[in-house]
Enzyme design. Structure first.
Site, PDB file in Angstrom:
ATOM      1  N   ASP A  74     -18.640  15.610   1.054  1.00 60.40           N
ATOM      2  CA  ASP A  74     -18.664  15.288   2.488  1.00 60.40           C
ATOM      3  C   ASP A  74     -19.971  15.783   3.076  1.00 60.40           C
ATOM      4  OD1 ASP A  74     -17.618  18.093   3.996  1.00 60.40           O
ATOM      5  OD2 ASP A  74     -16.755  17.780   2.004  1.00 60.40           O
ATOM      6  N   GLU A 166     -10.610  22.714  13.297  1.00 64.41           N
ATOM      7  CA  GLU A 166     -10.863  24.109  12.948  1.00 64.41           C
ATOM      8  C   GLU A 166     -11.242  24.930  14.181  1.00 64.41           C
ATOM      9  OE1 GLU A 166     -14.849  24.305  10.730  1.00 64.41           O
ATOM     10  OE2 GLU A 166     -14.152  22.268  10.286  1.00 64.41           O
TER      11      GLU A 166
END
Length: 276
Positions: A74, A166
Protein backbone atom coordinates in the site's frame (compact mmCIF):
# COMPACT_ATOMS: atom_id res chain seq x y z
CA UNK A 1 37.55 -7.17 83.08
CA UNK A 2 39.62 -8.04 80.07
CA UNK A 3 37.22 -10.77 78.96
CA UNK A 4 34.17 -8.55 79.30
CA UNK A 5 35.80 -5.89 77.25
CA UNK A 6 36.52 -8.38 74.51
CA UNK A 7 32.95 -9.60 74.58
CA UNK A 8 31.69 -6.07 74.23
CA UNK A 9 33.95 -5.46 71.27
CA UNK A 10 32.90 -8.73 69.67
CA UNK A 11 29.20 -7.83 70.15
CA UNK A 12 29.78 -4.36 68.73
CA UNK A 13 31.56 -5.84 65.70
CA UNK A 14 28.61 -8.20 65.13
CA UNK A 15 26.13 -5.32 65.26
CA UNK A 16 28.18 -3.32 62.81
CA UNK A 17 28.41 -6.33 60.51
CA UNK A 18 24.62 -6.82 60.60
CA UNK A 19 24.04 -3.19 59.87
CA UNK A 20 26.46 -3.31 56.97
CA UNK A 21 24.59 -6.31 55.50
CA UNK A 22 21.27 -4.46 55.69
CA UNK A 23 22.83 -1.49 54.01
CA UNK A 24 23.97 -3.75 51.19
CA UNK A 25 20.55 -5.43 50.80
CA UNK A 26 18.45 -2.26 50.83
CA UNK A 27 19.82 -0.78 47.58
CA UNK A 28 19.39 -4.19 45.92
CA UNK A 29 15.74 -4.32 46.94
CA UNK A 30 15.26 -0.70 45.92
CA UNK A 31 16.70 -1.19 42.43
CA UNK A 32 14.88 -4.49 42.00
CA UNK A 33 11.57 -2.87 42.86
CA UNK A 34 12.30 0.04 40.55
CA UNK A 35 13.04 -2.33 37.64
CA UNK A 36 9.80 -4.24 38.24
CA UNK A 37 7.88 -0.96 38.34
CA UNK A 38 9.46 0.26 35.08
CA UNK A 39 8.65 -3.02 33.34
CA UNK A 40 5.05 -2.81 34.56
CA UNK A 41 4.65 0.82 33.45
CA UNK A 42 6.37 0.13 30.11
CA UNK A 43 4.13 -2.83 29.35
CA UNK A 44 0.96 -0.91 30.13
CA UNK A 45 2.15 2.09 28.12
CA UNK A 46 2.76 -0.14 25.10
CA UNK A 47 -0.44 -2.16 25.50
CA UNK A 48 -2.80 0.76 26.07
CA UNK A 49 -1.16 3.55 24.07
CA UNK A 50 1.30 2.28 21.45
CA UNK A 51 -0.22 -1.02 20.35
CA UNK A 52 -3.62 0.45 19.30
CA UNK A 53 -1.80 2.72 16.83
CA UNK A 54 -2.20 1.38 13.36
CA UNK A 55 1.08 2.54 11.96
CA UNK A 56 3.70 1.85 14.55
CA UNK A 57 7.18 2.00 13.05
CA UNK A 58 9.11 -1.23 13.49
CA UNK A 59 12.04 -0.85 15.83
CA UNK A 60 14.31 -3.29 14.02
CA UNK A 61 15.42 -3.66 10.43
CA UNK A 62 14.68 -7.38 10.30
CA UNK A 63 11.29 -7.84 8.63
CA UNK A 64 9.32 -11.05 8.87
CA UNK A 65 7.52 -12.02 5.66
CA UNK A 66 4.72 -14.48 6.40
CA UNK A 67 3.67 -17.15 3.94
CA UNK A 68 0.95 -16.21 1.48
CA UNK A 69 -0.21 -16.94 -2.05
CA UNK A 70 -1.28 -13.36 -2.82
CA UNK A 71 0.95 -10.43 -1.83
CA UNK A 72 0.74 -6.69 -2.23
CA UNK A 73 1.71 -3.24 -0.97
CA UNK A 74 0.00 0.00 0.00
CA UNK A 75 1.33 3.38 -1.06
CA UNK A 76 0.71 7.13 -0.99
CA UNK A 77 2.52 10.30 -2.06
CA UNK A 78 5.24 9.44 0.50
CA UNK A 79 6.65 6.95 -2.00
CA UNK A 80 7.11 9.75 -4.57
CA UNK A 81 8.29 8.43 -7.93
CA UNK A 82 7.84 4.70 -8.55
CA UNK A 83 9.36 2.65 -11.35
CA UNK A 84 6.26 0.67 -12.26
CA UNK A 85 8.01 -1.42 -14.91
CA UNK A 86 10.28 -2.80 -12.20
CA UNK A 87 7.59 -2.94 -9.52
CA UNK A 88 5.25 -5.12 -11.60
CA UNK A 89 7.92 -7.84 -11.64
CA UNK A 90 8.93 -7.47 -7.98
CA UNK A 91 9.07 -10.63 -5.89
CA UNK A 92 8.49 -11.03 -2.15
CA UNK A 93 9.48 -14.39 -0.70
CA UNK A 94 9.25 -16.08 -4.12
CA UNK A 95 5.76 -14.64 -4.73
CA UNK A 96 5.13 -11.76 -7.19
CA UNK A 97 3.31 -8.63 -6.09
CA UNK A 98 -0.33 -8.95 -7.10
CA UNK A 99 -2.13 -5.91 -5.68
CA UNK A 100 -1.55 -2.32 -4.58
CA UNK A 101 -3.70 -0.18 -2.29
CA UNK A 102 -3.36 3.55 -3.02
CA UNK A 103 -4.29 6.46 -0.78
CA UNK A 104 -6.94 8.62 -2.45
CA UNK A 105 -8.59 10.98 0.03
CA UNK A 106 -8.65 12.24 3.60
CA UNK A 107 -11.51 14.09 5.28
CA UNK A 108 -13.56 16.09 2.79
CA UNK A 109 -10.90 18.16 1.05
CA UNK A 110 -7.58 16.33 0.89
CA UNK A 111 -6.80 14.44 -2.31
CA UNK A 112 -3.49 12.60 -2.61
CA UNK A 113 -1.56 14.33 -5.42
CA UNK A 114 -0.14 11.02 -6.68
CA UNK A 115 -3.40 9.06 -6.66
CA UNK A 116 -4.44 9.50 -10.29
CA UNK A 117 -0.94 8.68 -11.55
CA UNK A 118 -0.56 5.63 -9.30
CA UNK A 119 -4.09 4.40 -10.03
CA UNK A 120 -3.57 4.55 -13.79
CA UNK A 121 -0.09 3.01 -13.63
CA UNK A 122 -1.30 0.09 -11.51
CA UNK A 123 -3.90 -0.84 -14.13
CA UNK A 124 -1.43 -0.27 -16.97
CA UNK A 125 1.06 -2.65 -15.34
CA UNK A 126 -1.54 -5.33 -14.61
CA UNK A 127 -1.55 -4.92 -10.84
CA UNK A 128 -4.88 -5.21 -9.05
CA UNK A 129 -5.55 -1.80 -7.59
CA UNK A 130 -7.48 -0.48 -4.62
CA UNK A 131 -8.15 2.98 -3.18
CA UNK A 132 -8.39 3.98 0.46
CA UNK A 133 -9.76 6.93 2.43
CA UNK A 134 -8.11 8.15 5.63
CA UNK A 135 -10.87 8.85 8.16
CA UNK A 136 -10.91 12.29 9.83
CA UNK A 137 -12.61 13.74 12.90
CA UNK A 138 -13.31 17.08 11.17
CA UNK A 139 -16.44 16.04 9.27
CA UNK A 140 -19.16 13.42 9.32
CA UNK A 141 -18.68 9.94 7.96
CA UNK A 142 -21.32 10.46 5.30
CA UNK A 143 -19.71 13.66 3.97
CA UNK A 144 -16.34 11.95 3.83
CA UNK A 145 -17.85 9.03 1.93
CA UNK A 146 -19.49 11.42 -0.54
CA UNK A 147 -16.12 13.07 -1.15
CA UNK A 148 -14.34 9.74 -1.68
CA UNK A 149 -17.01 8.49 -4.10
CA UNK A 150 -16.84 11.74 -6.05
CA UNK A 151 -13.07 11.54 -6.42
CA UNK A 152 -12.56 7.79 -6.98
CA UNK A 153 -14.05 5.84 -9.86
CA UNK A 154 -13.56 2.16 -9.14
CA UNK A 155 -14.05 -0.28 -12.01
CA UNK A 156 -14.71 -4.02 -12.38
CA UNK A 157 -11.54 -5.88 -11.41
CA UNK A 158 -10.59 -3.32 -8.75
CA UNK A 159 -10.55 -4.03 -5.03
CA UNK A 160 -13.48 -2.75 -2.93
CA UNK A 161 -13.12 0.75 -1.43
CA UNK A 162 -11.15 0.93 1.81
CA UNK A 163 -11.70 2.98 4.97
CA UNK A 164 -8.56 3.54 7.05
CA UNK A 165 -9.46 4.28 10.70
CA UNK A 166 -6.80 5.14 13.24
CA UNK A 167 -7.96 8.37 14.92
CA UNK A 168 -7.58 9.16 18.61
CA UNK A 169 -10.74 8.51 20.61
CA UNK A 170 -10.62 10.80 23.64
CA UNK A 171 -11.88 14.12 24.99
CA UNK A 172 -9.33 16.09 22.97
CA UNK A 173 -10.51 14.65 19.67
CA UNK A 174 -14.15 15.12 20.64
CA UNK A 175 -14.83 11.56 19.58
CA UNK A 176 -16.41 9.02 21.88
CA UNK A 177 -16.47 5.31 21.08
CA UNK A 178 -20.16 5.57 20.21
CA UNK A 179 -19.65 8.51 17.87
CA UNK A 180 -16.74 6.78 16.16
CA UNK A 181 -18.79 3.65 15.52
CA UNK A 182 -21.71 5.70 14.19
CA UNK A 183 -19.64 7.81 11.79
CA UNK A 184 -17.51 4.91 10.54
CA UNK A 185 -20.63 2.88 9.88
CA UNK A 186 -22.13 5.81 7.97
CA UNK A 187 -19.06 5.88 5.68
CA UNK A 188 -19.17 2.14 5.09
CA UNK A 189 -22.89 2.08 4.33
CA UNK A 190 -22.73 5.01 1.91
CA UNK A 191 -19.73 3.60 0.03
CA UNK A 192 -21.33 0.16 -0.15
CA UNK A 193 -24.49 1.59 -1.67
CA UNK A 194 -22.47 3.64 -4.17
CA UNK A 195 -20.08 0.93 -5.36
CA UNK A 196 -22.35 -2.07 -4.80
CA UNK A 197 -19.79 -4.00 -2.74
CA UNK A 198 -18.96 -4.08 1.01
CA UNK A 199 -15.95 -1.83 1.69
CA UNK A 200 -12.79 -3.06 3.38
CA UNK A 201 -12.14 -1.77 6.92
CA UNK A 202 -8.52 -1.06 7.90
CA UNK A 203 -7.42 -0.74 11.54
CA UNK A 204 -4.91 -2.17 13.97
CA UNK A 205 -5.74 -5.39 15.77
CA UNK A 206 -6.20 -3.71 19.16
CA UNK A 207 -8.14 -0.76 17.70
CA UNK A 208 -10.58 -3.03 15.89
CA UNK A 209 -11.24 -5.17 18.95
CA UNK A 210 -11.72 -2.19 21.24
CA UNK A 211 -13.65 0.27 19.06
CA UNK A 212 -15.02 -1.43 15.96
CA UNK A 213 -16.13 -4.85 17.13
CA UNK A 214 -19.59 -6.38 16.91
CA UNK A 215 -22.03 -7.56 14.26
CA UNK A 216 -22.34 -4.16 12.55
CA UNK A 217 -18.71 -4.33 11.43
CA UNK A 218 -18.10 -8.05 11.00
CA UNK A 219 -19.69 -8.13 7.55
CA UNK A 220 -16.95 -5.89 6.16
CA UNK A 221 -13.64 -7.51 5.11
CA UNK A 222 -11.02 -6.59 7.68
CA UNK A 223 -7.54 -5.37 6.72
CA UNK A 224 -5.50 -5.77 9.87
CA UNK A 225 -2.39 -3.78 10.76
CA UNK A 226 -0.25 -5.74 13.19
CA UNK A 227 3.54 -5.56 13.38
CA UNK A 228 6.21 -7.34 15.49
CA UNK A 229 4.40 -10.70 15.26
CA UNK A 230 4.72 -13.82 13.12
CA UNK A 231 0.95 -14.25 13.12
CA UNK A 232 -1.79 -11.70 13.89
CA UNK A 233 -3.45 -12.20 17.28
CA UNK A 234 -6.85 -10.96 16.13
CA UNK A 235 -9.45 -13.61 16.99
CA UNK A 236 -11.95 -12.81 14.24
CA UNK A 237 -11.71 -13.30 10.49
CA UNK A 238 -9.50 -11.01 8.39
CA UNK A 239 -8.88 -10.55 4.66
CA UNK A 240 -5.58 -8.64 4.51
CA UNK A 241 -2.67 -8.28 6.89
CA UNK A 242 -0.30 -5.31 6.81
CA UNK A 243 2.57 -7.03 8.57
CA UNK A 244 5.24 -4.32 8.26
CA UNK A 245 5.83 -0.72 7.25
CA UNK A 246 9.55 -1.37 6.85
CA UNK A 247 9.42 -3.52 3.73
CA UNK A 248 11.59 -3.18 0.64
CA UNK A 249 10.50 -3.93 -2.92
CA UNK A 250 12.15 -3.34 -6.26
CA UNK A 251 10.87 -0.25 -8.04
CA UNK A 252 10.31 1.79 -4.85
CA UNK A 253 13.03 3.76 -3.10
CA UNK A 254 12.82 3.59 0.66
CA UNK A 255 10.55 1.60 2.90
CA UNK A 256 7.00 0.61 2.10
CA UNK A 257 4.03 -1.15 3.73
CA UNK A 258 3.80 -4.84 2.81
CA UNK A 259 0.55 -6.83 2.86
CA UNK A 260 -0.60 -10.39 2.41
CA UNK A 261 -4.06 -11.69 1.50
CA UNK A 262 -5.61 -14.34 3.74
CA UNK A 263 -6.71 -16.84 1.12
CA UNK A 264 -6.08 -18.35 -2.28
CA UNK A 265 -5.84 -16.62 -5.65
CA UNK A 266 -9.41 -17.75 -6.30
CA UNK A 267 -10.61 -16.23 -3.01
CA UNK A 268 -8.87 -13.00 -3.96
CA UNK A 269 -10.56 -12.90 -7.38
CA UNK A 270 -13.96 -13.40 -5.74
CA UNK A 271 -13.39 -10.32 -3.58
CA UNK A 272 -12.94 -7.96 -6.53
CA UNK A 273 -15.64 -5.67 -7.93
CA UNK A 274 -17.69 -7.45 -10.59
CA UNK A 275 -19.51 -6.20 -13.65
CA UNK A 276 -22.88 -4.55 -12.90
Amino acid sequence: MKRKTNRRRHYTRRRRKSKSTLQRISPFLLWGGLIVLLVFVGYNFYHHYLEPKSRLPQMVDTVHYPDGEVRGIDISHYQNEIDWHILRDAIIKDVPIRFVFIKATEGTDRFDPYFNLYFAQARRNELTRGAYHFFSTKSSGKKQAEYFCRMVQLEPGDLPPVLDVEIEVDKLSGYSREKLRREVLAWLQYAEKYYGVPPILYASSAYKQHYLNGADFERYPFWIAHYYVKNPTYKGSWAFWQHTDQGRVEGIKGKVDIDVFNGTAEDFANLLIKEN
